[in-house]
Design a protein around this motif. Structure first.
Motif, PDB file in Angstrom:
ATOM      1  N   PRO A 328       0.937  -1.179   0.096  1.00  0.00           N
ATOM      2  CA  PRO A 328       0.014  -0.103   0.026  1.00  0.00           C
ATOM      3  C   PRO A 328       0.889   1.280   0.004  1.00  0.00           C
ATOM      4  O   PRO A 328       1.044   1.998   1.118  1.00  0.00           O
ATOM      5  N   ILE A 329       1.724   1.450  -1.088  1.00  0.00           N
ATOM      6  CA  ILE A 329       2.503   2.526  -1.339  1.00  0.00           C
ATOM      7  C   ILE A 329       2.290   3.293  -2.420  1.00  0.00           C
ATOM      8  O   ILE A 329       1.800   2.747  -3.587  1.00  0.00           O
ATOM      9  N   ASP A 330       3.014   4.672  -2.411  1.00  0.00           N
ATOM     10  CA  ASP A 330       2.634   5.455  -3.540  1.00  0.00           C
ATOM     11  C   ASP A 330       3.761   5.283  -4.757  1.00  0.00           C
ATOM     12  O   ASP A 330       3.485   5.422  -5.816  1.00  0.00           O
ATOM     13  N   ASP A 331       5.006   4.755  -4.154  1.00  0.00           N
ATOM     14  CA  ASP A 331       6.254   4.697  -5.256  1.00  0.00           C
ATOM     15  C   ASP A 331       7.071   3.626  -4.486  1.00  0.00           C
ATOM     16  O   ASP A 331       7.785   4.053  -3.516  1.00  0.00           O
ATOM     17  N   SER A 332       7.478   2.452  -5.218  1.00  0.00           N
ATOM     18  CA  SER A 332       8.157   1.563  -4.840  1.00  0.00           C
ATOM     19  C   SER A 332       9.748   1.863  -4.679  1.00  0.00           C
ATOM     20  O   SER A 332      10.445   1.938  -3.633  1.00  0.00           O
ATOM     21  N   ALA A 364       4.441   1.311 -14.644  1.00  0.00           N
ATOM     22  CA  ALA A 364       3.727  -0.049 -14.022  1.00  0.00           C
ATOM     23  C   ALA A 364       5.097  -0.500 -12.702  1.00  0.00           C
ATOM     24  O   ALA A 364       5.998  -0.480 -12.848  1.00  0.00           O
ATOM     25  N   GLY A 365       4.315  -1.369 -11.863  1.00  0.00           N
ATOM     26  CA  GLY A 365       5.061  -1.881 -10.772  1.00  0.00           C
ATOM     27  C   GLY A 365       5.365  -0.848  -9.550  1.00  0.00           C
ATOM     28  O   GLY A 365       6.186  -1.068  -8.660  1.00  0.00           O
ATOM     29  N   ARG A 366       4.756   0.306  -9.826  1.00  0.00           N
ATOM     30  CA  ARG A 366       5.041   1.452  -8.723  1.00  0.00           C
ATOM     31  C   ARG A 366       4.680   1.056  -7.075  1.00  0.00           C
ATOM     32  O   ARG A 366       5.198   1.558  -6.516  1.00  0.00           O
ATOM     33  N   ASN A 367       3.671  -0.028  -7.286  1.00  0.00           N
ATOM     34  CA  ASN A 367       3.279  -0.237  -5.727  1.00  0.00           C
ATOM     35  C   ASN A 367       3.501  -1.603  -5.571  1.00  0.00           C
ATOM     36  O   ASN A 367       2.845  -2.405  -4.677  1.00  0.00           O
ATOM     37  N   GLU A 368       4.571  -2.303  -6.441  1.00  0.00           N
ATOM     38  CA  GLU A 368       5.226  -3.470  -6.156  1.00  0.00           C
ATOM     39  C   GLU A 368       6.755  -3.631  -5.627  1.00  0.00           C
ATOM     40  O   GLU A 368       7.359  -2.635  -6.291  1.00  0.00           O
ATOM     41  N   VAL A 369       6.991  -4.548  -4.954  1.00  0.00           N
ATOM     42  CA  VAL A 369       8.658  -4.641  -4.665  1.00  0.00           C
ATOM     43  C   VAL A 369       8.743  -6.207  -5.166  1.00  0.00           C
ATOM     44  O   VAL A 369       7.808  -7.060  -5.030  1.00  0.00           O
TER      45      VAL A 369
END
Lengths: 408, 408
Positions: A328-332, A364-369
């Motif tokens: 639950p983040i804005d920018d990984s 894409a992937g901005r809320n993923e790690v």
């Protein structure tokens, strides 16, 4: 001052290693950093492999054959045959890690400006290997909602142009852990035959399949002899990342001949690593059983713990030792830097790889790690507690993620 | 069947290794083959280096830092400082051999379609490293009559276009053995500063200078901090070709930053080789004195014997362990194949590298071969007797070469 190359300037830094300065700073401040960012397993290398290094008896540390030693290629062909492939020693080009195997395969098959289709998220370093030769990656997005299954074949077909030379997949997948099914591979097989494309398959994680699932490679399917190129490495199989020993394998004689010219130009793969890897082929199955059991337990711990954290979602990977996790983040990128730089919980923190670097679709992937479960379960538990605490404190937390999660 | 890349098809095969099938056939027929084709020395690797391999005590054969271990970079910087360079550990990128050092340097500095000027004959594999990135080599011919000295600077200046990004030299030279003088390097320095070019110097043979001559590098000259890029390797220095360990060294921070991105993408250089090479820095000077003495004797034997053969001319190389030799032949590719395939003297023959592969000017080097004096003096004598006998029998012998020789 002379100007560096445009591509050298534009090439993205590795998302796996670019935050290293922040990790080093955290450590210098006395923090414990749990490394979930990099696929460096803590698993011990097989004893037989290490003993082979200690037992070297040459007086001159000489070049080997450019394509690898006869002994190693023979032994490696046996290994492949044991794993259901029709591969002979002369189909094997031994390389400086899987990285060089892919660089050489790309150079042998694809000219600058031509295209390779890759399901994304994909292993971030594919960007560098294609950048080296000015080859263009055309991404097809796969989605966390389906556990990153193969996108519909119609998507691939839509993406094919006269410049398309190859499809590149990785199974079990880095970074998603997804294990392609036989049905998916058969669909890909028909597609590459229809459009006369190469099918390059990165199989670095072949050994690591869980829940009794079987690994299937395009190399197990008939009719792909001229299309299939395998990228392999001993790095993960034997926890021997430092060996820098891989292989490019193909039954296509033209590809092999072109690849061999590149291999001859760089002279030879490392000699001691080949001696060790030859010995490693005799590693008993018990070694792998133990390792796979350990990774399965870690995966279970990781996935179940993550999915209990408010706003977090992690699919259940079928193989490899990575997971792409939605937070639950804005920018990984910002979050992964912040957690190293500004956060600690009981003097500990976590290093993760921002998923943006594994996508080439902007945004894409901005809320993923990406997390690699390559640390022991005790440390893994502590790392996940850190993450949970960090998510509560992080100024860029997005609250709406929780409701999204509920829809799966 | 999918088509391979145009560059993969067009890339020339290594002149050093392409005749290997003929050598293998000769051996299978029971012939002794003297290998003068390849820079694989018979010199023993320093004991301290081999002992370091045998003494490894890690349990996990892990990745090292992408740029090389702290220990090795510190030690290597000391070595460079001892050799008169102003180089710190952070200027050093440890690579998979000198080959990767050059590949990375090219990618960091030169875009596809741009040009690098190289005095020819040049190390044949430069073709492959530039081909990988579609970089264009612009050759400037040097001549056997002057012992392959640096061509006039006016020739370089004439060749510079808006696409020129770098000049690439090798000193002591492979394949000619020529050792560039301080005066020549100062001329090159002024040129690269004037035209804002990189000066890439392959220094693989730094240790091997004869007749009391001193090695001078562009890295020893002031004012080239932003222009100079060193390509180095442990292969020849410690007779450790199988280690596959090199270095790209530069004080230009932009070049280093771009190079590091490529290095991070391929993860790390080999770990055991770095442990061994760290130990190797302490190799006593007596080791090098003995090796240099041996190479000097071999060179003297080679040059004096060759120049006594009718129609043969060999200049006296100042360094490295190669010589370009002019033979009274029609075509060096044909001759080098013929001597392996059709000829033997007392059941022996010689493998040499046709010099054509070291030129990119069409037709150049057709009556020249490269010889590496990397075998013991007894075998070297026998190899040269074989060559003399072969030249008498070779159907493509050119008789006029003798009178040409008389003019030097």
């Amino acid at each position: 001052m002379p100007k560096i190359s445009t591509k050298g300037l534009q090439m993205p830094a590795s998302p796996i290693r670019k935050l290293t300065p922040f990790a080093e700073k955290a450590k210098s401040e006395g923090k414990t950093v749990y490394h979930l960012n990099i696929g460096q397993p803590d698993i011990e290398t097989p004893e037989g492999m290490l003993n082979a290094i200690k037992s070297i008896d040459f007086k001159v540390w000489a070049y080997t054959q450019s394509e690898g030693t006869v002994q190693y290629r023979n032994k490696l062909a046996e290994y492949y045959q044991h794993h259901g492939y029709t591969i002979s020693p002369t189909d094997i080009l031994v390389t400086d890690g899987g990285s060089e195997a892919l660089t050489i395969a790309i150079s042998a098959c694809i000219d600058h400006g031509e295209e390779v289709i890759v399901p994304e998220p994909f292993y971030a370093n594919y960007n560098a290997f294609t950048c080296l030769s000015d080859v263009v990656i055309k991404p097809i997005q796969s989605y966390i909602e389906t556990g990153f299954a193969l996108p519909p074949i119609s998507e691939f077909e839509r993406m094919i142009t006269p410049k398309t030379k190859a499809i590149l997949i990785c199974s079990p997948n880095n970074p998603t852990g997804y294990l392609y099914s036989k049905e998916e591979l058969i669909e890909l097989k028909e597609l590459v035959i229809k459009h006369d494309l190469f099918l390059i398959c990165d199989e670095a994680y072949r050994e690591f399949c869980y829940d009794g699932k079987e690994f299937i490679s395009p190399g197990h399917l008939e009719g792909l002899e001229d299309h299939y190129i395998m990228i392999d490495t001993v790095s993960k199989r034997y926890s021997a990342c430092g060996a820098r020993l891989g292989a490019m394998v193909t039954r296509n004689k033209e590809v092999f001949a072109a690849a061999l010219k590149y291999a001859q130009a760089r002279l030879a793969p490392p000699a001691v690593a080949q001696i060790a890897a030859t010995a490693a082929i005799d590693t008993p199955q018990a070694y792998f059983d133990k390792v796979i059991n350990e990774y399965t337990e870690r995966r279970n711990l990781l996935v179940s713990t993550l999915n209990k954290i408010d706003g977090v979602y992690c699919p259940n990977p079928g193989g490899a030792f990575y997971a792409i996790v939605r937070l639950p983040i804005d920018d990984s990128d910002r979050f992964c830097e912040w957690i190293l730089d500004k956060f600690s919980y009981e003097n500990q923190t976590v290093m993760m790889a921002p998923a943006t670097g594994f996508y080439s679709t902007p945004g894409a992937g901005r809320n993923e790690v990406r997390m690699a479960y390559v640390i022991n379960q005790n440390d893994l538990k502590k790392a996940l507690i850190c993450l949970e605490k960090a998510l509560l404190e992080y100024p860029g937390r997005i609250v709406s993620a929780k409701s999204e999660k509920a829809s799966y």
